[in-house]
Write a protein that holds these residues in place. Structure first.
Motif, short mmCIF file in Angstrom:
data_model
loop_
_atom_site.label_atom_id
_atom_site.label_comp_id
_atom_site.label_asym_id
_atom_site.label_seq_id
_atom_site.Cartn_x
_atom_site.Cartn_y
_atom_site.Cartn_z
N ALA A 1 -16.54 0.28 20.69
CA ALA A 1 -15.08 0.08 20.79
C ALA A 1 -14.37 1.42 20.84
O ALA A 1 -14.75 2.37 20.16
N ASN A 2 -13.32 1.51 21.68
CA ASN A 2 -12.55 2.76 21.72
C ASN A 2 -11.40 2.70 20.72
O ASN A 2 -11.16 1.69 20.06
N PHE A 3 -10.68 3.80 20.62
CA PHE A 3 -9.61 3.94 19.63
C PHE A 3 -8.57 2.83 19.78
O PHE A 3 -8.14 2.23 18.79
N GLU A 4 -8.17 2.54 21.02
CA GLU A 4 -7.13 1.53 21.26
C GLU A 4 -7.59 0.14 20.83
O GLU A 4 -6.83 -0.64 20.24
N GLU A 5 -8.85 -0.17 21.12
CA GLU A 5 -9.39 -1.47 20.72
C GLU A 5 -9.41 -1.61 19.20
O GLU A 5 -9.14 -2.67 18.65
N LEU A 6 -9.72 -0.52 18.54
CA LEU A 6 -9.81 -0.55 17.08
C LEU A 6 -8.45 -0.73 16.43
O LEU A 6 -8.28 -1.54 15.51
N ILE A 7 -7.43 0.00 16.88
CA ILE A 7 -6.11 -0.12 16.23
C ILE A 7 -5.43 -1.45 16.55
O ILE A 7 -4.46 -1.82 15.89
N ASN A 8 -5.94 -2.17 17.55
CA ASN A 8 -5.40 -3.50 17.84
C ASN A 8 -5.90 -4.56 16.88
O ASN A 8 -5.40 -5.69 16.85
N VAL A 9 -6.93 -4.20 16.07
CA VAL A 9 -7.44 -5.12 15.06
C VAL A 9 -6.45 -5.13 13.89
O VAL A 9 -5.95 -4.09 13.48
N ASP A 10 -6.19 -6.31 13.38
CA ASP A 10 -5.23 -6.47 12.30
C ASP A 10 -5.53 -5.54 11.13
O ASP A 10 -6.66 -5.49 10.63
N GLU A 11 -4.52 -4.76 10.71
CA GLU A 11 -4.57 -3.88 9.54
C GLU A 11 -5.49 -2.67 9.70
O GLU A 11 -5.81 -2.00 8.73
N ILE A 12 -5.93 -2.38 10.93
CA ILE A 12 -6.71 -1.16 11.17
C ILE A 12 -5.77 -0.10 11.76
O ILE A 12 -5.26 -0.26 12.86
N GLY A 13 -5.54 0.96 10.98
CA GLY A 13 -4.61 2.01 11.41
C GLY A 13 -5.32 3.16 12.09
O GLY A 13 -6.54 3.16 12.28
N ASP A 14 -4.54 4.18 12.44
CA ASP A 14 -5.06 5.34 13.18
C ASP A 14 -6.19 6.04 12.44
O ASP A 14 -7.20 6.43 13.03
N ARG A 15 -6.00 6.22 11.13
CA ARG A 15 -6.96 7.00 10.34
C ARG A 15 -8.33 6.31 10.32
O ARG A 15 -9.36 6.95 10.52
N ILE A 16 -8.33 4.99 10.08
CA ILE A 16 -9.59 4.24 10.04
C ILE A 16 -10.23 4.22 11.42
O ILE A 16 -11.44 4.44 11.58
N ALA A 17 -9.41 3.98 12.45
CA ALA A 17 -9.93 3.91 13.82
C ALA A 17 -10.59 5.22 14.22
O ALA A 17 -11.70 5.22 14.78
#
Length: 665
Positions: free
Chosen positions: A536-552
């Motif tokens: 998964a890329n950064f954009e896909e990750l931050i689109n997951v509920d409650e996943i922010g930039d730092r976690i992604a």
């Protein structure tokens, strides 16, 4: 009278005398007469073994030997409490509760927070079944044989209460009993016990229950956990628990307003030193059980309760040296090494300094005289420096520039409070720390393998990462210090069994920075496999509920690291669960994907938890509060009026329990 009738009569009489003496503090028989009856019962039970009862008063004297305490998973998780240290904190909590329930007319209970060892007691059909320590909240140790010796805990209850339930409380050591134990130890030339809390906790893990029986332990109870809906309030259920024989402190008080809560706090802040046992604060709870259920829990604590901690004790001592520790993620924590000092019943030698900013803020230096307190009465911390005692030749603290373990230059990214050692695969504490995290209870839960053994395995060159665990053989492990053949076999068996651990726990075990238990569950549910997650890329990750930039970004960095990729491939070969099992996916659909639900009120066909699980199993999201993002409110009886008004104002669809069931059928 038959022998069985005589045995039952004696058991009833002795149980009643125990209750009067240990719970009501009102002796109704002399010690001599009690012992006579107990000896008669013992004789009858020996002569008539067919009438044996594990909950007989004769079983309280102990004698059972427990060499290894079985680990048991709690049926209902034992959560921690959020702490507050000021009246403002309590007011903020009340606002959150009022908002969550959509009403302001609330009632609270105020209870003293006992300083002991948390325990979970299970009763079925009025009979005491088992006692389990809190442990990590998810599972604890079976200490049933030891807890049976505590005479204030009823082994059976006759009066009607609820059929199957758990009683939660604290095993404590009253101050008088603690002082007498220390007097005896001094007289015998032994070292005194440090404090009642640790002594009570240690008593539960003694191998010989006869030794536990000699200690004046007590049990104060504060919560009943049951699926039966016989009682409407927390106060009512505790009052009834007291009436059937449980030692529920009479200090519990009802409060109609937050001002009455403050009155309770102020009273006991002054009077707590007059109590026969130690207390470090007050616990405030929403009284209505249905409202408790509606408020639910965060990942760590109930939203319907909060602990107010009394002001911590402070002492002053000299800071001899500042050293640095390396954590499993490479985070550097500065540590103050102190001149030993007594604080809240323990000897304090070290305190955390948190980070470079904290040291600079307080201008903390070596050889300073500092003021130390226990944050929440648990972790010592430096709160100030006594500048009047600072040496003339004192120099400001220069924060470490290199790792104290591997000498790698430290890095600190913008916006991060901590410095880090970037030598992830070559720094010993990081290697050991990651493996220790991997094997921990909440992660892979590997029996027979502890932190010291991990360090020993690494030093012997047998492991350098967590994947190496799966290559270990019994014959490699036996030669290790303090390792017998049986221990080695248990360790290898525990490692093998960990291959059954579900994907969400494996994901947490991998130790990806910022991916805790809750985040791991969300990621496992969304991506279903480690391959999907790591591609998964950064954009896909931050689109997951409650996943922010730092976690992604942390996941992207982990997934792009060649060393991590190789570790994951090895885990796949060993058979570790790196995708959601077919069984878990069986009842899951995407019917509610992208839809946000709020569950409010009392339901009849499904429990609140069953409703929430059904929403999530069908791809929906459960929210605790109403907002513009809410799509549906599943409304039961007694829904808060302001919640209803807000939902109507926002034009949110309100559906019944049956409407929801039809929706997912």
């Amino acid at each position: 009278m038959t022998v069985l009738e005589r045995i039952q009569l004696l058991r009833d009489e002795l149980n009643n005398h125990n209750y009067n003496y240990y719970v009501l503090d009102n002796a109704t028989i002399s010690d001599f007469d009690f012992d006579i009856k107990l000896k008669e019962l013992e004789k009858l039970e020996i002569e008539n073994p067919e009438f044996f009862d594990s909950n007989s008063p004769t079983q309280r004297v102990g004698g059972a030997i427990t060499k290894n305490f079985e680990t048991i998973t709690h049926k209902n998780r034992m959560y921690s409490l959020d702490n507050s240290y000021s009246k403002e904190d309590l007011l903020d909590w009340e606002k959150r509760v009022q908002k969550g329930l959509g009403r302001e007319d609330l009632e609270y209970t105020c209870e003293l927070k006992f300083d002991g060892a948390s325990i979970n007691l299970t009763y079925e059909n009025g009979k005491f079944i088992k006692a389990v320590t809190r442990g990590d909240g998810f599972q604890g140790d079976n200490v049933t044989a030891n807890v049976k010796t505590i005479r204030s805990i009823p082994l059976s209850i006759k009066n009607e209460f609820v059929s199957n339930f758990q009683m939660r409380g604290e095993i404590i050591l009253p101050l008088d009993g603690f002082n007498k134990m220390n007097e005896e130890r001094v007289a015998n030339g032994e070292e005194e016990y440090r404090n009642p809390r640790n002594t009570a906790s240690g008593s539960l893990k003694l191998q010989d229950s006869a030794e536990v029986a000699k200690r004046p332990l007590d049990c104060l109870l504060y919560q009943v956990v049951t699926e039966e809906r016989k009682y409407k309030t927390h106060f009512e259920i505790l009052e009834n628990a007291r009436n059937v024989g449980f030692k529920v402190p009479k200090t519990i008080t009802l409060a109609k307003t937050i001002d009455e809560v403050f009155d309770f706090v102020n009273h006991w802040d002054k009077k707590r030193h007059d109590l026969p046992y130690e207390t470090d604060g007050v616990v405030i709870k929403v009284n209505n059980l249905q409202q408790q259920e509606e408020l639910g829990y965060t990942s760590k604590a109930p939203r319907w309760a909060i602990a107010y901690k009394f002001k911590a004790e402070q002492v002053s001592t000299v800071l001899n040296e500042i050293t640095y520790q390396v954590g499993r993620t490479g985070a550097i924590t500065p540590v103050a090494n102190l001149e030993p000092v007594q604080l809240a019943g323990t000897t304090v030698k070290r305190a955390s300094l948190h980070n470079a900013d904290q040291i600079a803020k307080l201008d903390i230096r070596e050889n300073d005289t500092v003021f130390v307190e226990k944050g929440g009465e648990i972790i010592p911390k430096i709160i100030a420096v006594d500048l009047t005692k600072r040496p003339i030749d004192s120099q400001p603290t220069m924060y470490a520039t290199n790792c104290p373990e591997c000498n790698t230059a430290l890095v600190r990214t913008e916006g991060d409070a901590k410095h880090y050692c970037p030598n992830e695969f070559g720094c010993a504490p990081q290697i050991t720390g990651r493996i220790q995290h991997f094997i921990s209870r909440k992660a892979m839960d590997i029996d027979g393998l502890g932190g010291e053994t991990v360090d020993l395995l690494r030093k012997e060159g047998l492991i350098q990462n967590y994947a190496d665990l799966y290559d270990l053989k019994v014959e490699q492990v036996i030669p290790l210090e303090r390792m017998a053949e049986k221990s080695a076999q248990n360790m290898i068996a525990g490692i093998e069994k960990s291959k059954e651990i579900p994907f969400e726990k494996v994901l947490f075990a991998l130790g990806i920075r910022f991916v805790g238990e809750t985040v791991a569950k969300k990621l496992a549910k969304h991506f279903k496999s480690i391959d999907n997650l790591m591609t998964a890329n950064f954009e896909e990750l931050i689109n997951v509920d409650e996943i922010g930039d730092r976690i992604a970004q942390s996941i992207v960095d982990f997934s792009n690291d060649l060393g991590n990729i190789q570790l994951i491939e090895r885990l796949k070969v060993y058979g570790v669960q790196l995708e959601v099992s077919a069984e878990s996916l069986e009842n899951q659909t995407n019917k509610l994907e992208g839809q946000v639900f709020v569950v409010s009120g009392v339901f009849h066909q499904m429990s609140r938890n069953e409703l929430k699980k059904a929403i999530e199993d069908n791809g929906g999201k459960v929210s605790s509060s109403i907002s513009k993002k809410t799509n549906f409110i599943v409304a039961g009886d007694n829904m808060g009026p302001s919640k209803l008004t807000k939902a109507q104002d926002l034009g949110i669809s309100i559906i019944s329990e049956q409407d929801f069931i039809d929706k997912i059928s």
